[in-house]
Design a protein around this motif. Sequence first.
Motif, short mmCIF file in Angstrom:
data_model
loop_
_atom_site.label_atom_id
_atom_site.label_comp_id
_atom_site.label_asym_id
_atom_site.label_seq_id
_atom_site.Cartn_x
_atom_site.Cartn_y
_atom_site.Cartn_z
N ASP A 479 -15.34 80.46 131.98
CA ASP A 479 -15.27 79.15 131.32
C ASP A 479 -16.68 78.59 131.27
O ASP A 479 -17.27 78.26 132.31
CB ASP A 479 -14.34 78.22 132.11
CG ASP A 479 -14.22 76.84 131.48
OD1 ASP A 479 -14.98 76.53 130.55
OD2 ASP A 479 -13.37 76.06 131.95
N ALA A 482 -17.20 75.22 132.99
CA ALA A 482 -17.27 75.31 134.44
C ALA A 482 -18.60 75.90 134.90
O ALA A 482 -19.16 75.48 135.92
CB ALA A 482 -16.11 76.15 134.97
N ASP A 485 -21.21 73.15 134.60
CA ASP A 485 -21.01 72.15 135.66
C ASP A 485 -21.51 72.68 137.00
O ASP A 485 -22.09 71.93 137.80
CB ASP A 485 -19.53 71.78 135.77
CG ASP A 485 -19.03 70.94 134.60
OD1 ASP A 485 -19.87 70.52 133.77
OD2 ASP A 485 -17.82 70.72 134.51
#
Length: 509
Positions: A479, A482, A485
């Motif tokens: 992802d 993700a 982040d």
Amino acid sequence: MSLADEMFQAVMDASPLSAAMFGLPGWDDQLEDLSVEGEQAVRARIADILERAETSDEDPVTLAVIRHQGRALIDRTDARLVEHTVAQGLTAPVNGLLMIATKVDVSQRLDKFPVYIRQAAQRLRDTDRKPLQRHVEAGVERVQAFLDSPAQPWEGDHSAEIRAAVVEFRDQLASITDGRSDEHAGLCWLPEGVENYRKLARNYTTTSRTPEELHQLGLDVIASLREEYAEIGSKLWGTSDVPEIFRRLRTELLWDNEDQMVENAKEAIARAEAEAPNWFGRMPKADCEVRLVDEAGRSTAPIAFYMPAAQDGSRPGIYWLNPLGATERSRTLSEVTAFHEAVPGHHYQVSIAAETEMHPMRKFAFIEAYLEGWGLYTERLADEMGLYSSDEQRLGMLGLDAMRAGRLVVDTGIHAFGWSRQKAIDYLRENTVMAEPEIISEIDRYIEVPGQALAYMVGRLEILRIRGEAEQRMGERFDVRAFHDLVVGSGAVPLSTLDQIVTEWSDAP
């Protein structure tokens, strides 16, 4: 007090203006001690922390940051850069102080300004490491411009004392008539210069790559970029001739005025903010504003730079643009620079980390390979995100790629292989689309900040490698939101540590 507490305190004590730029309380009445005794006291303090880090039970990521920050501070102290850095922007002690004073609250430390400025003059007086003579002259010109200007509001009641100290510094600087020639621009011409440069290269890249390896990496990337130039040039103008593409970029796509440049940057940032939720799970709370560098600072300020938001919310993140020579600059560099410096580049990176619950040592560590590697990574990420408004602007993306690859070549050329200033200028002129004022400004920055220019491309290539390996391991589980982040939420870390963080994440079931 933990080792992380100790190291953070030591690093901020050594550079209180860094705390001011982050809006961190506790150092509002302090300035760096530039004396030899002061530097050596800081060095001894850092060395003691590093020794105790060898047996510490702090978590491995925090320890990696502690070791990097401590080692970098020691190596930069040992290189004695303060004694021959006199011209460029934030890195030159006195000119940097006068520049920062217009951008942060210095009211509580004004009584320290005269001492700091006189310490800088003393270091110049006692050194065996002469600055470049042309930088001496540029530094004199900059401080004279300050002296010729009316007292500014930030000077408060200390204007007379501050200006008297600046006069002493100017006179000391102007007395240097035997500075290094342009033929002897690099660290390799100074005592212990070759070894100091190897240490700085290690710190700035957080890798074990040698100057020789970094030089070759730059040459290889420059060669590969020519293929991309030819591809986009054929589509845009019907020519794959790279010199012709360079000529057109330098001469045909320039700004009409500085207002155009500012509006284009604002529009690019607005597009990036609108698209970011598809690529990030977390957005910063702090806003990002575009502002012009004040007229007094334009001759020495970088073309563009980012200043983080204050932690107390009193100041947003600021993308500063220097309009000097705007009508001589390629407008194709506007969007890519905004994506790098602002969104989704440094603004997201610095602001999101600052808004986490991590230890301040992690939030505010200054690890250029991570910080600038991320900025350069986001220039290509912006292409994935569909943010560039035209193929012209995508050529700008290649233009900055070439600049950063060229930096690997010319920084090592100057400081490890004894290149002259002119040879470095000629290399960038031949292999990038940078305008002449930019080339000269960049080369003079590399001369005064040895090794920093190496961080950008090395960092970007490592982040891309780390992402690619995670995608391969995870397959459909990967992802990108993700991943981003995780990278920005980890704070600044050495690249090998980032690799470990992402590997653990991607290996988790």
